[in-house]
Design a protein around this motif. Sequence first.
Motif, PDB file in Angstrom:
ATOM      1  N   ASP A  78     -15.230   7.373  -1.213  1.00 52.74           N
ATOM      2  CA  ASP A  78     -14.195   8.847  -1.052  1.00 52.74           C
ATOM      3  C   ASP A  78     -12.731   7.753  -0.918  1.00 52.74           C
ATOM      4  OD1 ASP A  78     -14.443   8.266   1.587  1.00 52.74           O
ATOM      5  OD2 ASP A  78     -14.102  10.293   1.845  1.00 52.74           O
ATOM      6  N   TYR A  79     -12.711   6.910  -1.345  1.00 54.14           N
ATOM      7  CA  TYR A  79     -11.301   5.898  -1.224  1.00 54.14           C
ATOM      8  C   TYR A  79     -11.205   5.280  -2.656  1.00 54.14           C
ATOM      9  CZ  TYR A  79     -12.026   4.690   3.502  1.00 54.14           C
ATOM     10  OH  TYR A  79     -12.035   4.182   5.203  1.00 54.14           O
ATOM     11  N   ARG A 129     -23.994   2.089   2.541  1.00 47.31           N
ATOM     12  CA  ARG A 129     -23.363   3.095   1.412  1.00 47.31           C
ATOM     13  C   ARG A 129     -25.189   3.666   0.425  1.00 47.31           C
ATOM     14  NH1 ARG A 129     -18.616   0.795  -1.531  1.00 47.31           N
ATOM     15  NH2 ARG A 129     -16.772   1.870  -0.059  1.00 47.31           N
ATOM     16  N   HIS A 144      -3.761 -10.010  10.329  1.00 52.97           N
ATOM     17  CA  HIS A 144      -2.275  -9.178  10.516  1.00 52.97           C
ATOM     18  C   HIS A 144      -2.758  -8.106  11.933  1.00 52.97           C
ATOM     19  CE1 HIS A 144      -0.940  -9.559   6.542  1.00 52.97           C
ATOM     20  NE2 HIS A 144      -3.046  -9.341   6.312  1.00 52.97           N
ATOM     21  N   TRP A 181     -13.770 -10.497   7.642  1.00 54.17           N
ATOM     22  CA  TRP A 181     -14.885 -10.066   6.272  1.00 54.17           C
ATOM     23  C   TRP A 181     -14.956 -11.514   5.913  1.00 54.17           C
ATOM     24  CZ3 TRP A 181     -16.477  -5.468   3.605  1.00 54.17           C
ATOM     25  CH2 TRP A 181     -15.575  -5.116   3.960  1.00 54.17           C
ATOM     26  N   LYS A 223      -6.792  -3.910  17.831  1.00 49.11           N
ATOM     27  CA  LYS A 223      -5.407  -3.875  17.950  1.00 49.11           C
ATOM     28  C   LYS A 223      -3.772  -2.556  18.423  1.00 49.11           C
ATOM     29  CE  LYS A 223      -5.499  -5.675  12.799  1.00 49.11           C
ATOM     30  NZ  LYS A 223      -5.561  -5.856  11.293  1.00 49.11           N
ATOM     31  N   VAL A 253     -21.365  -3.614   2.793  1.00 49.28           N
ATOM     32  CA  VAL A 253     -20.655  -2.375   2.611  1.00 49.28           C
ATOM     33  C   VAL A 253     -21.199  -0.882   1.739  1.00 49.28           C
ATOM     34  CG1 VAL A 253     -19.148  -0.052   2.526  1.00 49.28           C
ATOM     35  CG2 VAL A 253     -18.649  -2.310   4.070  1.00 49.28           C
ATOM     36  N   GLU A 255      -8.663   0.955  -0.799  1.00 51.22           N
ATOM     37  CA  GLU A 255      -9.869  -0.223  -0.703  1.00 51.22           C
ATOM     38  C   GLU A 255      -9.700  -1.762  -0.061  1.00 51.22           C
ATOM     39  OE1 GLU A 255     -13.611   1.114  -2.430  1.00 51.22           O
ATOM     40  OE2 GLU A 255     -14.731  -1.156  -1.556  1.00 51.22           O
ATOM     41  N   GLN A 315     -12.753 -18.520   9.605  1.00 52.86           N
ATOM     42  CA  GLN A 315     -14.511 -17.272   9.634  1.00 52.86           C
ATOM     43  C   GLN A 315     -15.408 -19.281   9.610  1.00 52.86           C
ATOM     44  OE1 GLN A 315     -14.137 -15.722   6.026  1.00 52.86           O
ATOM     45  NE2 GLN A 315     -13.554 -13.906   7.169  1.00 52.86           N
ATOM     46  N   ARG A 353     -15.461  -4.366   8.798  1.00 46.94           N
ATOM     47  CA  ARG A 353     -16.066  -3.582   7.810  1.00 46.94           C
ATOM     48  C   ARG A 353     -16.613  -2.863   7.354  1.00 46.94           C
ATOM     49  NH1 ARG A 353     -19.178  -8.498   9.034  1.00 46.94           N
ATOM     50  NH2 ARG A 353     -20.871  -7.304   8.565  1.00 46.94           N
ATOM     51  N   GLN A 399     -21.155   8.566  -0.592  1.00 48.92           N
ATOM     52  CA  GLN A 399     -20.365   8.301  -1.496  1.00 48.92           C
ATOM     53  C   GLN A 399     -18.873   7.620  -1.161  1.00 48.92           C
ATOM     54  OE1 GLN A 399     -20.042   9.050  -4.758  1.00 48.92           O
ATOM     55  NE2 GLN A 399     -22.413   9.473  -5.157  1.00 48.92           N
ATOM     56  N   LEU A 406     -15.260   0.855   5.807  1.00 46.42           N
ATOM     57  CA  LEU A 406     -15.331   1.341   4.799  1.00 46.42           C
ATOM     58  C   LEU A 406     -15.852   2.138   3.897  1.00 46.42           C
ATOM     59  CD1 LEU A 406     -12.861  -0.305   2.523  1.00 46.42           C
ATOM     60  CD2 LEU A 406     -13.499  -1.894   1.986  1.00 46.42           C
ATOM     61  N   ARG A 443      -9.109  -3.424   3.275  1.00 49.36           N
ATOM     62  CA  ARG A 443      -9.775  -5.268   2.996  1.00 49.36           C
ATOM     63  C   ARG A 443      -8.713  -5.942   3.987  1.00 49.36           C
ATOM     64  NH1 ARG A 443     -14.718  -6.341  -0.012  1.00 49.36           N
ATOM     65  NH2 ARG A 443     -14.407  -8.722   1.055  1.00 49.36           N
ATOM     66  N   ARG A 444      -7.158  -5.895   2.770  1.00 49.02           N
ATOM     67  CA  ARG A 444      -6.104  -7.162   3.289  1.00 49.02           C
ATOM     68  C   ARG A 444      -6.411  -7.274   5.135  1.00 49.02           C
ATOM     69  NH1 ARG A 444      -1.139  -7.418   3.883  1.00 49.02           N
ATOM     70  NH2 ARG A 444      -0.825  -5.656   3.740  1.00 49.02           N
ATOM     71  N   LEU A 445      -6.347  -5.636   5.957  1.00 52.09           N
ATOM     72  CA  LEU A 445      -5.013  -5.113   7.063  1.00 52.09           C
ATOM     73  C   LEU A 445      -6.293  -6.206   7.580  1.00 52.09           C
ATOM     74  CD1 LEU A 445      -3.932  -2.129   6.779  1.00 52.09           C
ATOM     75  CD2 LEU A 445      -3.020  -4.202   6.555  1.00 52.09           C
ATOM     76  N   ASP A 446      -7.696  -6.366   7.668  1.00 56.15           N
ATOM     77  CA  ASP A 446      -8.455  -6.466   8.054  1.00 56.15           C
ATOM     78  C   ASP A 446      -9.412  -8.016   8.054  1.00 56.15           C
ATOM     79  OD1 ASP A 446      -8.382  -5.399  11.454  1.00 56.15           O
ATOM     80  OD2 ASP A 446      -9.570  -3.615   9.849  1.00 56.15           O
ATOM     81  N   ALA A 447      -8.887  -8.527   7.009  1.00 56.44           N
ATOM     82  CA  ALA A 447      -9.418  -9.916   6.310  1.00 56.44           C
ATOM     83  C   ALA A 447      -9.931 -10.490   7.095  1.00 56.44           C
ATOM     84  CB  ALA A 447      -7.917 -10.446   5.524  1.00 56.44           C
TER      85      ALA A 447
END
Lengths: 380, 167
Positions: free
Chosen positions: B142-143, B134, A88, B159, A128, B130, B148, A76, A24, B140, A27, B152-156
């Motif tokens: 910077d995405y 921050r 993925h 989350w 991965k 997150v 962003e 989850q 997480r 800051q 990000l 998030r989608r690739l490592d859903a």
Amino acid sequence: MTIAYNDDLLTEILIWLPEKSLIRFKLVCKRWFSLISSHYFSHRHILHHHHRHSRSKPEPSLLLRLSEASDYFYLQFSKDGGKLVPYHFSPTLIEPTILSFSNGLFLLQCRNVEKPLEECHIYNPITKQSRKILLNTNERYRCVMGLNLAFDPSKSPHYKIICVRAIKRRSSRALWCRERLCQIEVYESETGTWKICGEPFWAPTDVDFNHGIYWKNGIHWDGDFFDLQDNFVGKHPEIVVPGDTRTENYYGNYVESYGYLHYIAHFPEKKSGESEEDSMLVLHEPGKVMAYKFQEKSGKEIIDFREEAFYQERCHVRCYFFDISVLLLLINQLEPLTEQQLLAINNLQQSSQQAEDALSQGMEALQQSLAETVAGSLGP
Amino acid sequence: MVTTDEKGPLTAKKKSVIIRSCDGDEFLVSESAAVLSTSLKKILEEKEDRLIHLSDIDNKTLAMVIAYLSTHADDGLSDDLKRSFDQEFVSGKEFDVLKYLVLATDTLQVTCLCYTVAKKMADIMKNKLVEWVRREFDIQNDYTPEAEAEIRRLDAWAWDDRQLEDD
């Protein structure tokens, strides 16, 4: 002066975080992303957590696949139920299928219909990262019947791949229709080589030599096992499942959980059992995942995905209900390591290894565990 | 019994050091405690100066670090007692305080304290959003929103916002 831009100091803090939090926190900003994704960081994180996991249990995680052609979903858990999110794989892997899993590592096959199976991939679901492993070329035993992974980070940082091969059927004699001559080959990551192990053996054509479970230094399939220490193929004692198995259909499979091998007989309309107290059995039923607590003898629905779009799509094909394969896995962060790191891990493990004499109990323990399981499966 | 030293007159003075924080407070510290900090040890080896000025550590933080160093320099305390002191030391401390502490341990190079504080910080951070991270680290984002969303989608799978905290 701030911490956020001091990579050394930041590493000291982030190294303590579990894998999920780290993923997480990629990000937070680009700088954190590259720090967390770096090889240096992930290797330090492995070494750090190897040491700690020997004392605490890692968080169990579950990956589900609803049918042969579908995507994988991650389950989850939380107090207010479960949620399925798509998982993925690394984009470099084309249509991966999980053939086997063992303590957090996956063995994948990437679809390539035109050619016979020539390679497989070892895959770490967290980072991965993957490594391609070419299969042995065996002129006599050409068909690959199954690939299985054996990996236990608490014992060794190396993994093994157990490949069951068979001779191509050449004659139409009755024996060849029912049975095939098989040979086992083992790949050891430590040496990077394939070896022919044990004697050839006859196996019925309908035995599934994929999805073997690694337990007590052996790979266990339905009814058979391969002992990796002494290199022989053996048969499990017959399991008598309580209930009327002649009139009711059930699905049986092995599951390893915290050192025990369990046989789960799943009657679609009934609950099945596992003998350990204070544990939870996660079952899939058509369209939902159930958690079953043995101590309380109660089942709880974790997730019902019958309403979900992806499930609806496939509802008309009944057999998919039973194709759902539940992969029990412990997510660890592990990947092929360098010599130096292996040495460091070995040093860490030496003390704990002395206590591990479990292997000597070998197959006696299997027999006992199976007996206990059968006794324990008399629950409601 | 004081061991005899070739340098003679210096021996007595070597026993303690004065450390001054950035806001001017002075602390008298035994040398055995001070040398647990690799940086202080180096300074003491290089100079005969018994007054060390630290330009980037405030008095509140310095007082905590010195309390830690003194406890760990005390030969009369068992390792078990020192360990439980470490636990006590970080428990209940605000994240802000820990941030200053971890920076101070970095400046002073006190590895074992850095370890303890970093672990406590990670413990507080692990279930945070997150956005919280921050804010706390003054970073800051910077995405771009698209980037962003893609990460998030690739490592859903990692989350699960229901379990994350923002305070």
